[in-house]
Write a protein that holds these residues in place. Sequence first.
Motif, short mmCIF file in Angstrom:
data_model
loop_
_atom_site.label_atom_id
_atom_site.label_comp_id
_atom_site.label_asym_id
_atom_site.label_seq_id
_atom_site.Cartn_x
_atom_site.Cartn_y
_atom_site.Cartn_z
N ALA A 57 0.80 -1.16 0.00
CA ALA A 57 0.14 0.04 -0.01
C ALA A 57 0.94 1.15 -0.20
O ALA A 57 0.64 2.53 -0.61
N ALA A 58 2.12 1.01 0.77
CA ALA A 58 2.95 2.36 0.73
C ALA A 58 4.10 2.30 -0.45
O ALA A 58 4.86 3.00 -0.42
N ARG A 59 3.59 1.24 -1.42
CA ARG A 59 4.59 1.48 -2.62
C ARG A 59 6.05 0.74 -2.08
O ARG A 59 6.97 1.29 -2.91
N ALA A 100 1.14 -0.71 -7.64
CA ALA A 100 1.75 -1.48 -6.68
C ALA A 100 2.30 -2.69 -6.89
O ALA A 100 1.82 -3.43 -7.74
N GLY A 101 3.43 -2.91 -6.27
CA GLY A 101 3.96 -4.24 -6.25
C GLY A 101 4.98 -4.41 -7.56
O GLY A 101 4.94 -3.66 -8.39
N GLN A 102 5.76 -5.72 -7.47
CA GLN A 102 6.64 -5.88 -8.46
C GLN A 102 6.15 -6.19 -9.83
O GLN A 102 6.69 -5.95 -10.59
N THR A 109 -6.31 -3.18 -7.52
CA THR A 109 -6.45 -4.71 -7.76
C THR A 109 -5.53 -5.27 -6.55
O THR A 109 -5.95 -6.53 -5.91
N VAL A 110 -4.43 -5.00 -6.43
CA VAL A 110 -3.59 -5.34 -5.25
C VAL A 110 -4.40 -5.40 -3.84
O VAL A 110 -4.50 -6.06 -3.16
#
Length: 191
Positions: A57-59, A100-102, A109-110
């Motif tokens: 959430a915080a990248r 967000a996320g790799q 969606t995340v």
Amino acid sequence: MTQKIGELLEAAAGRALPVVRGIDDGQLGDRTPCAEYDVRALLNHLFQVVVNFQALAAREEVDFSRAPEFVTGDWRSRFGEETARLVAAWDAPGAEEGTAGQMGMPARTVGLMVLGDLTVHAWDLARATGAEFVPDPGVVEEVAPGLAALAPQGREMKVFGEPFPVGEGATAFERVLAVTGRDPGWRPAGS
């Protein structure tokens, strides 16, 4: 209007916390609907998801390959604290915007992924331990289409099983469970 992920997570956590807090230490070795996890392993997985998705959430980058032991000390209270942090992280301004996320997925969606995990794994734990669990209807409504859309990729990654067949009379949540490969009627052997 679409509900914010933070609000949905708060509702989901409110349903999951009594299940987790009600787990007796003597049940930690019991089977769950997730064949590869006993109750302890599933709790550790769920803790890891809750903690890592705070970072997403915080990248921040996360490492799902590490599997720390969370079920030590006062883990029941700690689970409440971590889910509160999860809610706050996804309630922060901008948490649902961008990616967000790799994998560079849309942040919403995340957020829906962790919402699905929290809800479905609370059911898994409830079924394994004989606890009552009724998901929040608004949460089910939000996660159902997202989990259905992610299901093919989830199967490729071996995090979802093949869809479980359910009848026309299945509830919306039974359909969510089925799309993840779960038998909505699963009960521990001997119950």
